[in-house]
Scaffold this motif. Structure first.
Motif, PDB file in Angstrom:
ATOM      1  N   SER A 213       0.836  -1.216   0.000  1.00 42.17           N
ATOM      2  CA  SER A 213       0.000   0.000   0.000  1.00 42.17           C
ATOM      3  C   SER A 213       0.862   1.254   0.000  1.00 42.17           C
ATOM      4  CB  SER A 213      -0.896   0.014   1.241  1.00 42.17           C
ATOM      5  OG  SER A 213      -1.728  -1.102   1.253  1.00 42.17           O
ATOM      6  N   VAL A 214       1.923   1.230   0.815  1.00 40.39           N
ATOM      7  CA  VAL A 214       2.802   2.404   0.872  1.00 40.39           C
ATOM      8  C   VAL A 214       3.470   2.620  -0.483  1.00 40.39           C
ATOM      9  CG1 VAL A 214       4.897   3.352   1.919  1.00 40.39           C
ATOM     10  CG2 VAL A 214       3.167   2.254   3.355  1.00 40.39           C
ATOM     11  N   ARG A 215       3.888   1.543  -1.118  1.00 43.00           N
ATOM     12  CA  ARG A 215       4.526   1.676  -2.440  1.00 43.00           C
ATOM     13  C   ARG A 215       3.563   2.294  -3.455  1.00 43.00           C
ATOM     14  NH1 ARG A 215       9.318  -1.087  -2.518  1.00 43.00           N
ATOM     15  NH2 ARG A 215       9.540  -2.615  -0.841  1.00 43.00           N
ATOM     16  N   VAL A 216       2.322   1.808  -3.433  1.00 43.64           N
ATOM     17  CA  VAL A 216       1.326   2.317  -4.375  1.00 43.64           C
ATOM     18  C   VAL A 216       1.089   3.811  -4.130  1.00 43.64           C
ATOM     19  CG1 VAL A 216      -1.139   2.217  -4.979  1.00 43.64           C
ATOM     20  CG2 VAL A 216       0.181   0.097  -4.739  1.00 43.64           C
ATOM     21  N   LEU A 217       0.958   4.166  -2.854  1.00 43.03           N
ATOM     22  CA  LEU A 217       0.661   5.567  -2.532  1.00 43.03           C
ATOM     23  C   LEU A 217       1.856   6.482  -2.812  1.00 43.03           C
ATOM     24  CD1 LEU A 217      -1.412   4.938   0.711  1.00 43.03           C
ATOM     25  CD2 LEU A 217      -2.269   5.923  -1.432  1.00 43.03           C
ATOM     26  N   LYS A 218       3.064   5.943  -2.609  1.00 42.78           N
ATOM     27  CA  LYS A 218       4.254   6.732  -2.949  1.00 42.78           C
ATOM     28  C   LYS A 218       4.286   7.002  -4.454  1.00 42.78           C
ATOM     29  CE  LYS A 218       9.317   6.712  -3.058  1.00 42.78           C
ATOM     30  NZ  LYS A 218      10.544   5.928  -2.955  1.00 42.78           N
ATOM     31  N   SER A 219       4.004   5.972  -5.221  1.00 41.40           N
ATOM     32  CA  SER A 219       3.994   6.123  -6.671  1.00 41.40           C
ATOM     33  C   SER A 219       2.950   7.157  -7.092  1.00 41.40           C
ATOM     34  CB  SER A 219       3.694   4.775  -7.331  1.00 41.40           C
ATOM     35  OG  SER A 219       3.609   4.932  -8.731  1.00 41.40           O
ATOM     36  N   ARG A 220       1.794   7.082  -6.454  1.00 33.03           N
ATOM     37  CA  ARG A 220       0.740   8.050  -6.755  1.00 33.03           C
ATOM     38  C   ARG A 220       1.186   9.475  -6.398  1.00 33.03           C
ATOM     39  NH1 ARG A 220      -2.755  10.884  -4.101  1.00 33.03           N
ATOM     40  NH2 ARG A 220      -4.724  11.497  -5.062  1.00 33.03           N
ATOM     41  N   GLY A 221       1.875   9.596  -5.249  1.00 30.65           N
ATOM     42  CA  GLY A 221       2.349  10.919  -4.837  1.00 30.65           C
ATOM     43  C   GLY A 221       3.256  11.547  -5.880  1.00 30.65           C
ATOM     44  N   HIS A 222       4.060  10.711  -6.530  1.00 30.90           N
ATOM     45  CA  HIS A 222       4.997  11.226  -7.533  1.00 30.90           C
ATOM     46  C   HIS A 222       4.382  11.320  -8.921  1.00 30.90           C
ATOM     47  CE1 HIS A 222       8.670  11.810  -5.355  1.00 30.90           C
ATOM     48  NE2 HIS A 222       8.641  10.604  -4.832  1.00 30.90           N
ATOM     49  N   SER A 223       3.172  10.813  -9.075  1.00 35.11           N
ATOM     50  CA  SER A 223       2.575  10.737 -10.405  1.00 35.11           C
ATOM     51  C   SER A 223       2.153  12.107 -10.917  1.00 35.11           C
ATOM     52  CB  SER A 223       1.345   9.808 -10.352  1.00 35.11           C
ATOM     53  OG  SER A 223       0.551  10.012 -11.499  1.00 35.11           O
ATOM     54  N   THR A 224       2.594  12.466 -12.095  1.00 35.22           N
ATOM     55  CA  THR A 224       2.176  13.751 -12.666  1.00 35.22           C
ATOM     56  C   THR A 224       0.732  13.681 -13.154  1.00 35.22           C
ATOM     57  OG1 THR A 224       3.171  13.024 -14.740  1.00 35.22           O
ATOM     58  CG2 THR A 224       4.462  14.517 -13.376  1.00 35.22           C
ATOM     59  N   THR A 225       0.200  12.470 -13.285  1.00 40.12           N
ATOM     60  CA  THR A 225      -1.191  12.322 -13.712  1.00 40.12           C
ATOM     61  C   THR A 225      -2.135  12.410 -12.525  1.00 40.12           C
ATOM     62  OG1 THR A 225      -0.452  10.835 -15.458  1.00 40.12           O
ATOM     63  CG2 THR A 225      -2.815  10.835 -14.952  1.00 40.12           C
TER      64      THR A 225
END
Ligand SMILES: [Zn+2]
Length: 299
Positions: free
Chosen positions: A8-20
C-alpha cells in the motif's frame, strides 16, 4: 516485530509522484502515504494510536509568556476577546477532564456559569481560535492506556458511550510534519528538498515550543520530531532544553546559537520504500516507541 514497507505504501508513494494523479504536486497528496506508514507502524505496537491533525492547545493560559499571550489574543475574534462565553461543541470535545471524570462531574463542569477563563478567552478549555492552522501538526503518535469498565457500568448509556473502556492515560510522544515533494524538475530538487526540510524544522520547532508549554495531558520533557518532505524523511529526539525558543510575535526562532544546533540534529535523510528507510523505522519502533521507552527518562 519487523517493519517492512507494505505494498500500500509503495502504491501511494507512486501516486504521490505521479504527474497524472498528483497533477499539482500537492502536499496533501503525501498525507495518505504517511498515514499508511504510520498505521503500519502502529500495528506493530501496543497502546499506540495515530492522531492526524493533532491539535496543540493550551489548557491554562496563566503561565504563558506575555509575547505568546499577545500573539494568541491577536488571533481571537474581537467579540469573544475578554468575554466569557458558553462552551461550544469543540470545547466539549476538547475538555481534557472528561476522560477522568464521572458523568455527574462532567454535567457539573458543563453547566458551570463560568466555564471558560474570561480573562484570556483562549484559556482553560477553549481552542486557540484563528491560530489553529499553525498549531496542528499533521500527525501525532498518541500513547493511551485503558481499562475495561467494571460490571457496575455494564449496559448503561455511559458504557456504550465509552465502548466499555475507561481511558487511564494519554500522552503524545512524537509529532510529525509533512511537506510536499520538491518539483519534478530534478535540477532543482536537492535545493528544494533542503528548503522544504528547513520549513518543516521551523514548524516542528514551533510545535515543540507549544507542546512543552501546553501540557495538554503530556507532562513530558522529551519529544520525537519527524519531518517528511514527499517520500523523504528525517527525525530527531529532543528534550525540552534542546528546543530553541520560538518567538511568537515574529513567527520565527528567537535568536540564539542553539538554532543551528537544532537544525543539525536532522542530519540523516531517508527515502520511503528503501531498505535504509525500513531499517530506520525499525530502529524507531525498537528504541523509542515501545511503551516502556515512551516514558523512559534516560536513554
Ligand atoms: Zn504515555
Amino acid at each position: 516485530m519487523v517493519y517492512q514497507t507494505s505494498p500500500s505504501v509503495r502504491v501511494l508513494k507512486s501516486r504521490g509522484h505521479s504527474t497524472t494523479f498528483n497533477l499539482r504536486n500537492l502536499e496533501h497528496d503525501w498525507y495518505p502515504v504517511w498515514n499508511e506508514v504510520f498505521i503500519d507502524i502502529k500495528s506493530l505496537l501496543s497502546n499506540v494510536y495515530i492522531y492526524p491533525q493533532y491539535f496543540l492547545w493550551l489548557r491554562d493560559s496563566k503561565d504563558l509568556p506575555p509575547a505568546l499571550r499577545q500573539k494568541m489574543l491577536e488571533h481571537l475574534d474581537p467579540n469573544e476577546h475578554g468575554v466569557t462565553r458558553d462552551l461550544d461543541d469543540a470545547d466539549r470535545a476538547l475538555l481534557p477532564l472528561l476522560a477522568d471524570f464521572e458523568d455527574s462531574d462532567v454535567s457539573r463542569l458543563l453547566s458551570s456559569s463560568n466555564p471558560v477563563d474570561g480573562d484570556t478567552s483562549f484559556g482553560s478549555a477553549i481552542t486557540v481560535t484563528g491560530s489553529e492552522k499553525d498549531l496542528k501538526p499533521d500527525f501525532s503518535f498518541m500513547h493511551l492506556t485503558s481499562a475495561l469498565l467494571g460490571e457496575a457500568r455494564a449496559n448503561s448509556a455511559y458504557a456504550t458511550n465509552r465502548a466499555n473502556y475507561k481511558i487511564l492515560h494519554e500522552c503524545h510522544f512524537a509529532i510529525c510534519e509533512v511537506k510536499g515533494a520538491p518539483s519534478r524538475h530534478l535540477s532543482n530538487s536537492v535545493e528544494e528538498l533542503h528548503n522544504a526540510f528547513y520549513i518543516a524544522q521551523n514548524d516542528l520547532g514551533m510545535y515543540a515550543n507549544m507542546y512543552f508549554l501546553a501540557g495538554g495531558g503530556l507532562q513530558r520533557d522529551e519529544l520525537l520530531l519527524w519531518a517528511c518532505v514527499g517520500a523523504h524523511w528525517t527525525w530527531t529526539f529532543v528534550s525540552r532544553e534542546e528546543v530553541p525558543a520560538w518567538d511568537w510575535v515574529t513567527g520565527s526562532f528567537a535568536s540564539g546559537s542553539d538554532i543551528q544546533m537544532f537544525r543539525r540534529r536532522f542530519s540523516r535523510v531517508f527515502e520511503l520504500c528503501t531498505p535504509e528507510s525500513d531499517q530506520e523505522i525499525n530502529h524507531l519502533i525498537t528504541h523509542y516507541f515501545q511503551p516502556d521507552q515512551i516514558h523512559e527518562q534516560a536513554r
